[in-house]
Write a protein that holds these residues in place. Structure first.
Motif, PDB file in Angstrom:
ATOM      1  N   THR A 212     -14.427 -38.876 -33.790  1.00 28.83           N
ATOM      2  CA  THR A 212     -14.709 -37.442 -33.910  1.00 28.83           C
ATOM      3  C   THR A 212     -14.304 -36.859 -35.258  1.00 28.83           C
ATOM      4  O   THR A 212     -14.660 -35.721 -35.576  1.00 28.83           O
ATOM      5  N   ASP A 213     -13.517 -37.645 -36.085  1.00 27.42           N
ATOM      6  CA  ASP A 213     -12.989 -37.076 -37.323  1.00 27.42           C
ATOM      7  C   ASP A 213     -12.682 -38.214 -38.305  1.00 27.42           C
ATOM      8  O   ASP A 213     -12.129 -39.255 -37.917  1.00 27.42           O
ATOM      9  N   GLU A 214     -13.021 -38.022 -39.572  1.00 20.06           N
ATOM     10  CA  GLU A 214     -12.806 -39.078 -40.577  1.00 20.06           C
ATOM     11  C   GLU A 214     -11.330 -39.391 -40.773  1.00 20.06           C
ATOM     12  O   GLU A 214     -10.938 -40.560 -40.917  1.00 20.06           O
ATOM     13  N   GLU A 215     -10.479 -38.357 -40.785  1.00 17.83           N
ATOM     14  CA  GLU A 215      -9.043 -38.599 -40.969  1.00 17.83           C
ATOM     15  C   GLU A 215      -8.473 -39.390 -39.794  1.00 17.83           C
ATOM     16  O   GLU A 215      -7.642 -40.299 -39.979  1.00 17.83           O
ATOM     17  N   LEU A 216      -8.908 -39.062 -38.598  1.00 14.63           N
ATOM     18  CA  LEU A 216      -8.446 -39.804 -37.432  1.00 14.63           C
ATOM     19  C   LEU A 216      -8.966 -41.239 -37.458  1.00 14.63           C
ATOM     20  O   LEU A 216      -8.271 -42.168 -37.013  1.00 14.63           O
ATOM     21  N   MET A 217     -10.161 -41.428 -38.001  1.00 18.47           N
ATOM     22  CA  MET A 217     -10.704 -42.781 -38.114  1.00 18.47           C
ATOM     23  C   MET A 217      -9.841 -43.620 -39.044  1.00 18.47           C
ATOM     24  O   MET A 217      -9.553 -44.800 -38.771  1.00 18.47           O
ATOM     25  N   PRO A 225      -0.356 -44.102 -34.807  1.00 17.89           N
ATOM     26  CA  PRO A 225      -0.556 -43.388 -33.537  1.00 17.89           C
ATOM     27  C   PRO A 225      -0.993 -41.945 -33.770  1.00 17.89           C
ATOM     28  O   PRO A 225      -0.584 -41.305 -34.744  1.00 17.89           O
ATOM     29  N   PHE A 226      -1.824 -41.431 -32.877  1.00 19.75           N
ATOM     30  CA  PHE A 226      -2.243 -40.035 -32.940  1.00 19.75           C
ATOM     31  C   PHE A 226      -1.191 -39.165 -32.261  1.00 19.75           C
ATOM     32  O   PHE A 226      -0.552 -39.587 -31.292  1.00 19.75           O
ATOM     33  N   THR A 227      -1.020 -37.952 -32.791  1.00 22.23           N
ATOM     34  CA  THR A 227      -0.138 -37.000 -32.115  1.00 22.23           C
ATOM     35  C   THR A 227      -0.877 -36.411 -30.911  1.00 22.23           C
ATOM     36  O   THR A 227      -2.107 -36.488 -30.813  1.00 22.23           O
ATOM     37  N   PHE A 228      -0.111 -35.806 -29.985  1.00 18.34           N
ATOM     38  CA  PHE A 228      -0.739 -35.219 -28.802  1.00 18.34           C
ATOM     39  C   PHE A 228      -1.704 -34.101 -29.193  1.00 18.34           C
ATOM     40  O   PHE A 228      -2.792 -33.977 -28.621  1.00 18.34           O
ATOM     41  N   ASP A 229      -1.312 -33.276 -30.190  1.00 20.68           N
ATOM     42  CA  ASP A 229      -2.203 -32.192 -30.628  1.00 20.68           C
ATOM     43  C   ASP A 229      -3.489 -32.756 -31.226  1.00 20.68           C
ATOM     44  O   ASP A 229      -4.575 -32.189 -31.019  1.00 20.68           O
ATOM     45  N   GLU A 230      -3.383 -33.869 -31.980  1.00 20.83           N
ATOM     46  CA  GLU A 230      -4.580 -34.497 -32.546  1.00 20.83           C
ATOM     47  C   GLU A 230      -5.487 -35.025 -31.431  1.00 20.83           C
ATOM     48  O   GLU A 230      -6.710 -34.877 -31.495  1.00 20.83           O
ATOM     49  N   ILE A 231      -4.868 -35.620 -30.429  1.00 22.36           N
ATOM     50  CA  ILE A 231      -5.648 -36.151 -29.309  1.00 22.36           C
ATOM     51  C   ILE A 231      -6.369 -35.023 -28.578  1.00 22.36           C
ATOM     52  O   ILE A 231      -7.572 -35.106 -28.299  1.00 22.36           O
ATOM     53  N   ARG A 236     -11.382 -32.279 -27.318  1.00 22.71           N
ATOM     54  CA  ARG A 236     -12.166 -31.029 -27.206  1.00 22.71           C
ATOM     55  C   ARG A 236     -13.431 -31.111 -28.044  1.00 22.71           C
ATOM     56  O   ARG A 236     -14.517 -30.743 -27.592  1.00 22.71           O
ATOM     57  N   ASN A 237     -13.298 -31.615 -29.279  1.00 23.85           N
ATOM     58  CA  ASN A 237     -14.467 -31.733 -30.163  1.00 23.85           C
ATOM     59  C   ASN A 237     -15.466 -32.743 -29.616  1.00 23.85           C
ATOM     60  O   ASN A 237     -16.681 -32.525 -29.645  1.00 23.85           O
ATOM     61  N   GLY A 238     -14.932 -33.881 -29.113  1.00 28.98           N
ATOM     62  CA  GLY A 238     -15.816 -34.914 -28.568  1.00 28.98           C
ATOM     63  C   GLY A 238     -16.544 -34.463 -27.319  1.00 28.98           C
ATOM     64  O   GLY A 238     -17.725 -34.775 -27.124  1.00 28.98           O
ATOM     65  N   VAL A 239     -15.840 -33.723 -26.463  1.00 27.18           N
ATOM     66  CA  VAL A 239     -16.472 -33.196 -25.253  1.00 27.18           C
ATOM     67  C   VAL A 239     -17.539 -32.177 -25.630  1.00 27.18           C
ATOM     68  O   VAL A 239     -18.639 -32.157 -25.057  1.00 27.18           O
ATOM     69  N   LYS A 240     -17.223 -31.352 -26.605  1.00 25.95           N
ATOM     70  CA  LYS A 240     -18.165 -30.307 -27.009  1.00 25.95           C
ATOM     71  C   LYS A 240     -19.440 -30.891 -27.611  1.00 25.95           C
ATOM     72  O   LYS A 240     -20.548 -30.404 -27.319  1.00 25.95           O
TER      73      LYS A 240
END
Length: 683
Positions: A212-217, A225-231, A236-240
């Motif tokens: 869903t996001d280049e930085e997360l990729m 590891p991703f933070t809970f807020d990032e997850i 939310r973005n992926g569902v949307k």
């Protein structure tokens, strides 16, 4: 507005949506006891027809607060006959929760409601219900979902089961487990042995999040590891955007997994102002992107109407911008009329709570609107925009309808008009030719419900009949006959005499010519002869059906200078017609329609065989523009198609659809014609 969620709850019939709504209301403190469909004690199924049939037939709104959120659950029916109510619910929603039975898996209705959600392009969650059933399989249902809806299917929970059955589930996002002891939920560590099962699923979620996001990729590739807020944000973005369809599981009846679903609705599904809404200018039809904000001028759409015999018309609406205030005036650009808004209500099933206003992003109800119908817009007059309406399915089954008691005709018409306000998926038509009133609906159950409502709501008993097929008659050869009307009863008599040739004509309407020589029939009587023939042609000599493709040529005749009159020549023409039709080889014509049947490939043979039984002629077959369905085209007599909607639904399990349009008349086979004639002569 950011804490409001408008969720349409959809699924195949008997998947347990109503039980889930009961559990939600119980968890939110709206009710003290979870009602049962079998007892008729649920909040959302409150109509007497729903008690009788033990299934939802109406879309209802259940509004309640859950933690910091306000939820408007739009609970929709699951049976195909009520697809119009489902589409109305989708129109008002910002997201969808599609319920699937863990016992029966993905049904045809599941696919239909998914397509409805995709048509409006709203985010989707899935809930695998009835997971406590001993025949349920989460794994098999999950595979069904993936196979049907693709790689976006992402399980967020996994059930904990042992020899005694369903115990709870593992939350794959935070890798914690929840066990249920009765109605009490207890957080526990992930059971031993389950980590190996859920670890690949969690990895799948993390991969979806990374997408869903280049930085997360980049973090994912670097194994950070991703933070809970990032997850949470990424989900939310992926569902949307539709790249993630979260899948939850539980039991509505046992209230297991429902609270987690309710939490996730608030966390992951979008608020109203996150969804783009397009309108059009009422005068130019130019597209307008609507800003969903309570600070804008008002625009709302009515998506559901309830015909209450005591309260009157109840209009349920969704506000997209501004607010609808009680005791105010608004403009309906669809009808070009002003509407007076009286009291406003928030709904929870049949319970109405009076409110002063309904703001953008919320749903409300108003009674006794004079001009506004389902799909209409209400707005400030200077805004003058029209929001997108609702595309309802067209009727597929027609039945004749008449009052059981003579004198109730007006009462039936008025009651049907009120029910059409409530349900735009059925219509009433009057066949001028057959003098039969037809009720046109989505299926047998749909029409049966309408008949029951007429009786229970409005005290009108009606009788259903097969639609009368509008046959025709014509001739096949030439006949020359005479018609003479002579009557002398003292004083002025009556005299008319004509000789007419009847031949097959080129047009459906009667062709009249005259080839009279020497004034044997004065010219001023020609119109009377033609009128007598035209009136007679409304009734054939075989079964009384209108006659088509008939040419009549007046050749000769005679008149009396005193006793002849227009009426006498009109009568003479009628006598000639009756004899001429008998001599000219009369035949019955039956209407033929063009059938387009969209069906799965595996039942093509059954469908073709069924069409052949209906005396149909297959004109073509092959792929269609509808995914997963093939097209069969055929010419079929109209008289054989009255119950086709019901039979096709049975053959295809609800996945098939069809269109049928009249194309022409053709000669009926002798055995069919004999039956038609015999039936007409017994009336």
């Amino acid at each position: 507005m950011q804490n409001t969620r408008n969720i349409v709850l959809m699924g195949h019939g008997k998947c347990g949506k109503t039980a889930m709504v009961e559990a939600m209301l119980y968890n939110a403190g709206q009710i003290k006891r979870i009602g049962l469909v079998t007892e008729g004690t649920t909040v959302s199924d409150y109509d007497s027809e729903e008690f009788k049939r033990q299934c939802s037939i109406n879309t209802t709104i259940e509004s309640f607060k859950w933690k910091e959120y306000k939820y408007n659950i739009i609970d929709t029916p699951g049976y195909f006959d009520y697809a119009g109510d489902v589409k109305a619910g989708v129109r008002a929603a910002d997201s969808a929760v599609i319920v699937v039975s863990g016992r029966t898996g993905v049904g045809i209705g599941t696919k239909h409601v998914y397509e409805y959600a995709k048509t409006k392009d709203i985010p989707i969650m899935f809930f695998v219900n009835k997971i406590d059933d001993k025949h349920a399989s989460y794994e098999k249902t999950l595979e069904d979902l993936k196979e049907t809806f693709g790689k976006s299917i992402t399980p967020f929970v996994y059930p904990i089961q042992d020899d005694t059955g369903f115990q709870g589930y593992v939350d794959i996002i935070d890798m914690t487990a929840r066990r249920y002891e009765g109605t009490e939920r207890i957080d526990i560590p992930v059971p031993e042995g389950m980590e190996e099962t859920v670890a690949p699923l969690r990895e799948m979620i993390m991969e979806a999040i990374a997408g869903t996001d280049e930085e997360l990729m980049m973090k994912y590739f670097n194994e950070e590891p991703f933070t809970f807020d990032e997850i949470k944000k990424a989900i939310r973005n992926g569902v949307k955007d539709g790249s993630i369809y979260p899948v939850y599981c539980g039991s509505g009846e046992q209230n297991i997994g429902i609270r987690s679903l309710m939490d996730s609705i608030g966390k992951y599904l979008p608020a109203p102002d996150e969804i783009t809404e397009t309108a059009r200018k009422a005068d130019t039809a130019e597209p307008v992107e609507l800003v969903q904000s309570p600070d804008e001028t008002t625009a709302a759409v009515v998506f559901k109407t309830i015909a209450d015999p005591f309260v009157g018309r109840m209009s349920i609406f969704r506000v997209y911008s501004g607010e609808i205030k009680a005791d105010s005036n608004y403009y309906n650009p669809n009808k070009g009329e002003n509407e007076r808004i009286g009291k406003l209500y928030s709904l929870c099933g049949k319970k109405q709570t009076e409110v002063k206003s309904v703001k953008a992003g919320d749903i409300g109800c108003v009674t006794k609107l004079e001009h506004t119908r389902t799909g209409d817009t209400l707005c400030d007059k200077n805004k003058n925009i029209i929001l997108t309406g609702i595309e309802f399915p067209t009727p597929s089954l027609s039945m004749g309808i008449r009052p059981e008691n003579k004198g109730d005709e007006e009462k039936v018409v008025g009651s049907l008009a009120k029910l059409m306000d409530e349900d735009p998926t059925f219509s009433v038509t009057n066949n001028v030719e057959t003098k039969q009133t037809l009720i046109n609906g989505q299926g047998e159950q749909h029409i049966d419900v309408i008949v029951s409502k007429l009786k229970n709501k409005y005290g009108v008993n009606v009788v259903l009949e097969e639609p009368i097929t509008p046959y025709r008659e014509t001739i096949t050869k030439t006949a020359v006959v005479e018609g003479k009307h002579k009557k002398q009863s003292g004083g002025h008599g009556q005299y008319g005499h004509v000789k007419i040739e009847f031949t097959p004509g080129l047009t459906e309407e009667l062709m009249f010519e005259e080839k009279v020589f020497g004034g044997s029939v004065p010219r001023n009587y020609f119109p009377a002869v033609e009128k007598g023939l035209r009136e007679s042609a409304d009734y054939g000599v075989l079964a009384g059906y209108p006659v088509v493709n008939l040419k009549a040529t007046l050749l000769d005749g005679s008149y009396h200078p005193v006793d002849s009159s227009e009426m006498a020549f009109k009568t003479a023409a009628s006598l000639a017609y009756k004899e001429g039709m008998k001599q000219a080889g009369p035949v019955i014509l039956e209407p033929i329609g063009w059938l387009k049947s969209y069906v799965p490939e595996n039942i093509m043979g059954d469908v073709i065989g069924d069409i052949n039984k209906r005396r149909g002629r297959i004109m073509g077959m092959g792929e269609s523009d509808k995914p997963g369905l093939n097209l069969v085209e055929a010419e079929v007599p109209v008289s054989e198609m009255h119950k086709y909607a019901t039979d096709l639904r049975a053959m295809s399990g609800g996945s098939g659809s069809f269109t049928f349009e009249f194309v022409r008349y053709e000669r009926a086979p002798m055995e069919i014609a004999n039956k038609i004639i015999a039936a007409a002569n017994t009336k």
